[in-house]
Design a protein around this motif. Structure first.
Motif, PDB file in Angstrom:
ATOM      1  N   ASP A 415       0.952  -1.216  -0.010  1.00 19.09           N
ATOM      2  CA  ASP A 415       0.073   0.050  -0.162  1.00 19.09           C
ATOM      3  C   ASP A 415       0.816   1.170  -0.015  1.00 19.09           C
ATOM      4  N   SER A 416       1.578   1.306  -0.792  1.00 21.04           N
ATOM      5  CA  SER A 416       2.627   2.359  -0.924  1.00 21.04           C
ATOM      6  C   SER A 416       2.531   3.198  -2.358  1.00 21.04           C
ATOM      7  N   SER A 417       3.006   4.411  -2.413  1.00 17.46           N
ATOM      8  CA  SER A 417       3.302   5.068  -3.841  1.00 17.46           C
ATOM      9  C   SER A 417       4.667   4.477  -4.173  1.00 17.46           C
ATOM     10  N   ILE A 418       5.474   4.236  -3.455  1.00 11.03           N
ATOM     11  CA  ILE A 418       6.964   3.648  -3.875  1.00 11.03           C
ATOM     12  C   ILE A 418       6.808   2.511  -4.696  1.00 11.03           C
ATOM     13  N   LEU A 419       5.745   1.436  -4.292  1.00  6.66           N
ATOM     14  CA  LEU A 419       5.531   0.259  -5.015  1.00  6.66           C
ATOM     15  C   LEU A 419       4.910   0.567  -6.345  1.00  6.66           C
ATOM     16  N   THR A 420       3.723   1.655  -6.561  1.00 10.55           N
ATOM     17  CA  THR A 420       3.283   1.834  -7.519  1.00 10.55           C
ATOM     18  C   THR A 420       4.231   2.440  -8.607  1.00 10.55           C
ATOM     19  N   VAL A 421       5.300   3.205  -8.215  1.00  9.83           N
ATOM     20  CA  VAL A 421       6.371   3.753  -9.159  1.00  9.83           C
ATOM     21  C   VAL A 421       7.135   2.622  -9.431  1.00  9.83           C
ATOM     22  N   TYR A 422       7.745   1.600  -8.518  1.00 10.54           N
ATOM     23  CA  TYR A 422       8.556   0.794  -8.969  1.00 10.54           C
ATOM     24  C   TYR A 422       8.100  -0.138  -9.938  1.00 10.54           C
ATOM     25  N   ARG A 423       6.772  -0.401  -9.878  1.00  8.87           N
ATOM     26  CA  ARG A 423       6.234  -1.646 -11.011  1.00  8.87           C
ATOM     27  C   ARG A 423       6.736  -0.980 -12.434  1.00  8.87           C
ATOM     28  N   LYS A 424       6.648   0.196 -12.537  1.00  8.70           N
ATOM     29  CA  LYS A 424       7.249   0.669 -13.889  1.00  8.70           C
ATOM     30  C   LYS A 424       8.604   0.097 -14.317  1.00  8.70           C
ATOM     31  N   LEU A 425       9.230  -0.327 -13.507  1.00 11.66           N
ATOM     32  CA  LEU A 425      10.660  -0.765 -13.760  1.00 11.66           C
ATOM     33  C   LEU A 425      10.674  -2.409 -14.134  1.00 11.66           C
ATOM     34  N   ASP A 426       9.419  -2.879 -13.863  1.00 16.28           N
ATOM     35  CA  ASP A 426       9.345  -4.336 -14.248  1.00 16.28           C
ATOM     36  C   ASP A 426      10.422  -4.935 -13.647  1.00 16.28           C
TER      37      ASP A 426
END
Length: 472
Positions: A415-426
């Protein structure tokens, strides 16, 4: 030069023309005539100074203003003003013509970040604005306060000196928004007085920013997983007051629209606040741009990081990014510390092959201090041990991008903004678990990351939409 400034100069020139028309009335009152001519000279000098400050030196319009001052002087010396009056009016006409040719009218775009760690939510928009030759662009970091338990304001903080060196900073103490009235204001603090951990000064609440600009644009400092932010966050004062708001696409955009429509209907705000169809732009977040376009070599990292990442043979260890959130820590504080210590024990076993890069949430200590006093002391003790460990790197840099970019995998909360951004790195991800064997297997399976992900341009797309509004 701003349009308001150019209009004020034209008004001043019209005033000088009107003053010239009444000079004959002072024909037999020499002292009063000289006083009026002195005032007219001072006005012409002020106009020239303002133009040079905005546009630089060497302009014909400034030399014409100097010629106008000389005409006013000759009027005072000669006493007979008729010929000079005619010439002065001709010069004023030339000044107006030169203004049209030499002075470029620019709009003013202001960015109001507060915590430097959240600058990534505005940065790529700012970069696009800097490329736009039709605007003056200002970054004005604003101060913020800790909030005490009794809801009073505590210590004040100012992050202006922490911004990257390529970001010119304008002091909030030297820029009056009401006086300058910028064409656009971008902001990312939506809470006004409703944040119970940190709070910005009241004059920067969105409700007070609204009258200070033609276009108030809200950019969330966070990004969200599917389902979007809480209903509460979608309906903060900054969201309601903004003329435009850039949000993530899909169901998150739809959630903002639905809740905004409901708020307008239930509170009788239709026609008073901007409708959702005109407000929300499903264009993503500049936070995605910051990470997906970043690249760091090992040599770019802080020296202390390099020491812990490099192996003795010159190659590097695997880097696992660890993300802990405030909500998880508050929900089960005892479990939060237990899981963390168990997780750290696994990395002690992997010391030669992997390092754990931990970025503490910038508000966690303050939150514990306010809501969990005993937890603050325990966390400080844990941080002391972690900093000394050869397998641990504590990311205390102002911006999380470096740590995210160099990591090979993610471990942490869901439940984090960091996770959402990190998904973009695959890249590989494992969510918090009590299964230590699963964690060990995950670390062993992680491979070194490559930059094969898609680069985003959310900031550029957001600014293009704002440009359309500015251009009418």
């Amino acid at each position: 030069m701003r349009r308001q400034e150019a209009d004020q100069i034209r008004t001043s020139l019209n005033t000088l023309e009107q003053a010239i028309d009444i000079l004959q009335e002072y024909e037999n009152r020499q002292n009063e005539l000289l006083e009026l001519l002195t005032q007219m000279q001072q006005m012409a000098i002020s106009i020239g100074t303002e133009i040079e400050e905005c546009e630089g030196e060497g302009l014909r319009v400034v030399s014409k203003l100097e010629e106008l001052c000389e005409q006013f002087y000759q009027m005072g010396v000669n006493g007979d003003c008729k010929e000079q009056e005619k010439k002065a009016k001709e010069i004023i006409g030339e000044i107006k013509g030169s203004m049209e040719k030499e002075i470029s009218i620019k709009k003013e775009v202001v960015f109001l970040p507060y915590q430097v760690s959240m600058w990534d939510s505005l940065e790529s928009i700012w970069e696009e604005a800097c490329k736009d030759e039709s605007v003056n662009c200002r970054v004005i970091p604003i101060p913020y306060y800790d909030v005490n338990k009794d809801n009073s304001l505590g210590e004040m903080h100012y992050d202006g000196y922490k911004f990257p060196s390529n970001v010119p900073i304008t002091s909030y103490e030297k820029y009056d928004l009401a006086v300058h009235h910028p064409d656009v204001i971008f902001f990312h603090n939506p809470y006004d007085g409703l944040n119970h951990v940190t709070r910005i000064p009241e004059n920067y609440y969105s409700i007070h920013l609204k009258p200070c600009t033609d276009l108030l644009v809200y950019i969330p400092y966070f990004v969200s997983e599917k389902g979007g932010p809480s209903d509460h966050q979608c309906s903060m004062p900054g969201v309601l007051c903004a003329d435009k708001a850039a949000v993530q696409e899909g169901e998150i955009f739809e959630k903002y629209v639905r809740l905004h429509d409901e708020a307008l209907e239930e509170n009788g705000w239709k026609g008073k606040l901007v409708a959702s169809k005109d407000k929300f732009m499903p264009l993503g977040s500049p936070k995605f741009d910051k990470l997906t376009n970043a690249h760091f070599a090992l040599e770019d990292l802080p020296v202390e990081w390099q020491k812990k990442i490099r192996k003795s043979d010159g190659t590097r260890k695997k880097i696992i990014y660890y993300n802990s959130t405030i909500s998880t820590a508050l929900h089960d504080t005892e479990g939060f510390f237990r899981r963390m210590k168990e997780f750290f024990s696994v990395f002690q076993e992997c010391e030669g092959e992997a390092v754990l890069l931990w970025r503490l949430h910038p508000l966690l200590l303050k939150t514990f201090r306010r809501l969990r006093e005993n937890a603050e002391e325990e966390l400080l003790e844990l941080l002391l041990v972690f900093r000394e460990a050869e397998w641990g790197i504590l990311d205390e840099t102002p911006d999380p991008t470096m740590g995210l970019s160099i990591s090979d995998a993610y471990y942490g909360t869901q439940d984090s903004s960091i996770l959402t951004v990190y998904r973009k790195l695959d890249r590989p991800m494992l969510f918090e678990t009590d299964d230590l064997e699963e964690i060990r297997s995950f670390i062993q399976s992680v491979d070194y990351a490559t930059d094969c992900h898609e680069k985003t341009r959310c900031g550029a797309n957001i600014y293009k939409e704002i440009q359309k509004v500015m251009e009418g």
